[in-house]
Design an enzyme around this catalytic site. Structure first.
Site, short mmCIF file in Angstrom:
data_model
loop_
_atom_site.label_atom_id
_atom_site.label_comp_id
_atom_site.label_asym_id
_atom_site.label_seq_id
_atom_site.Cartn_x
_atom_site.Cartn_y
_atom_site.Cartn_z
N PRO A 17 20.45 -29.68 11.83
CA PRO A 17 20.60 -28.60 10.85
C PRO A 17 21.93 -28.76 10.11
O PRO A 17 22.71 -29.66 10.43
CB PRO A 17 20.68 -27.37 11.74
CG PRO A 17 21.42 -27.87 12.96
CD PRO A 17 20.99 -29.30 13.16
N ALA A 29 22.17 -21.05 9.52
CA ALA A 29 21.66 -22.38 9.82
C ALA A 29 20.15 -22.42 9.74
O ALA A 29 19.49 -21.38 9.70
CB ALA A 29 22.11 -22.82 11.21
N ASN A 30 19.60 -23.63 9.74
CA ASN A 30 18.17 -23.83 9.88
C ASN A 30 17.88 -24.19 11.33
O ASN A 30 18.74 -24.68 12.04
CB ASN A 30 17.71 -25.00 9.00
CG ASN A 30 17.47 -24.58 7.57
OD1 ASN A 30 17.97 -23.56 7.11
ND2 ASN A 30 16.70 -25.37 6.87
N ARG A 31 16.62 -24.00 11.74
CA ARG A 31 16.18 -24.37 13.07
C ARG A 31 15.89 -25.87 13.08
O ARG A 31 15.01 -26.33 12.37
CB ARG A 31 14.90 -23.61 13.37
CG ARG A 31 14.81 -22.99 14.70
CD ARG A 31 13.46 -22.33 14.86
NE ARG A 31 13.47 -20.91 14.54
CZ ARG A 31 14.06 -19.98 15.28
NH1 ARG A 31 14.71 -20.29 16.37
NH2 ARG A 31 14.00 -18.71 14.93
#
Ligand code: C5P
Length: 217
Positions: A17, A29-31
């Protein structure tokens, strides 16, 4: 030579991420576990490529034989990628945050009793895949990923055109793909679409690395 068909080639891989800071203790954040991207970096190295892995924060160890640059934000990821050029191959697997907080606070935002929750103004992050696809030092083979929850192949075909990359590896992320060990992907190229069976992420990586070696042969 057949065992190391990518000897003499430089591959750039992004994974994980990105973390976009809100203040010194908070981020957006992204997963992404980074598992698929790390496996691709390792698979390319196993075929003899010199590999630069630009990774966001993950708990994974550095893949053996791979040069790893750890960054946090999308802007840092883009800078690290540009610094790694020239490259023959770019595999952009990272789950880059599309937006960042417009003004990062230099002190921790305080939760004052009775005060309203803050509103975060966001701004667009650079698109690393699209930037490298149109770069003066564009790698010869640029590969993007598309994590989709519906119309997986349709969206990937459109994304390939829009991003200006050569291939898109599309995956349906409605199952347990995120953080899981298996992946079902479709490889979208100028020639058409290949549907691959469900495979462990290491096997997806090995098959992709083999296809890359074939394309560059
Ligand atoms: O646009 P979308 O995020 O769906 O595209 C996914 C692909 O684009 C992935 O290969 C991802 O690594 C890349 N990407 C990027 N920079 C961004 C957003 C996505 O490189 N800011």
């Amino acid at each position: 030579p057949a065992a190391r068909p990518l000897a003499g080639r430089h591959a750039l891989v992004t994974a994980g991420p990105t973390h976009e800071p809100i203040d010194p203790v908070r981020y957006i954040a992204n997963r992404s576990s980074g598992k698929q991207g790390y496996a691709i970096a390792a698979a390319l190295a196993a075929l003899g490529a010199r590999v630069t892995l630009v990774s966001g924060p993950t708990v994974l160890p550095d893949p053996p034989g791979v040069g790893v640059t750890r960054i946090e934000s999308a802007r840092e990821m883009l800078a690290a990628c540009e610094a790694a050029l020239p490259a023959d191959i770019a595999v952009m697997n990272a789950a880059v945050a599309d937006w960042r907080v417009a003004r990062e606070a230099d002190q921790k935002l305080k939760k004052e009793p009775g005060a309203a929750a803050p509103t975060l103004a966001m701004t667009l992050n650079p698109d690393i895949l699209a930037t490298l696809s149109r770069h003066a030092q564009r790698p010869g083979l640029v590969i993007g990923f598309a994590a989709e929850t519906e119309k997986v192949v349709e969206h990937a075909i459109e994304k390939r055109r829009r991003k200006g990359c050569d291939w898109i590896v599309a995956n349906d992320v409605t199952g347990g793909v995120m953080g899981g060990d298996a992946n079902t992907v479709h490889l979208v190229t100028a020639e058409g679409v290949e549907d691959w069976p469900e495979l462990p992420k290491e096997a997806v990586a090995a098959r992709l690395a083999a296809r890359i070696a074939e394309a560059l042969a």
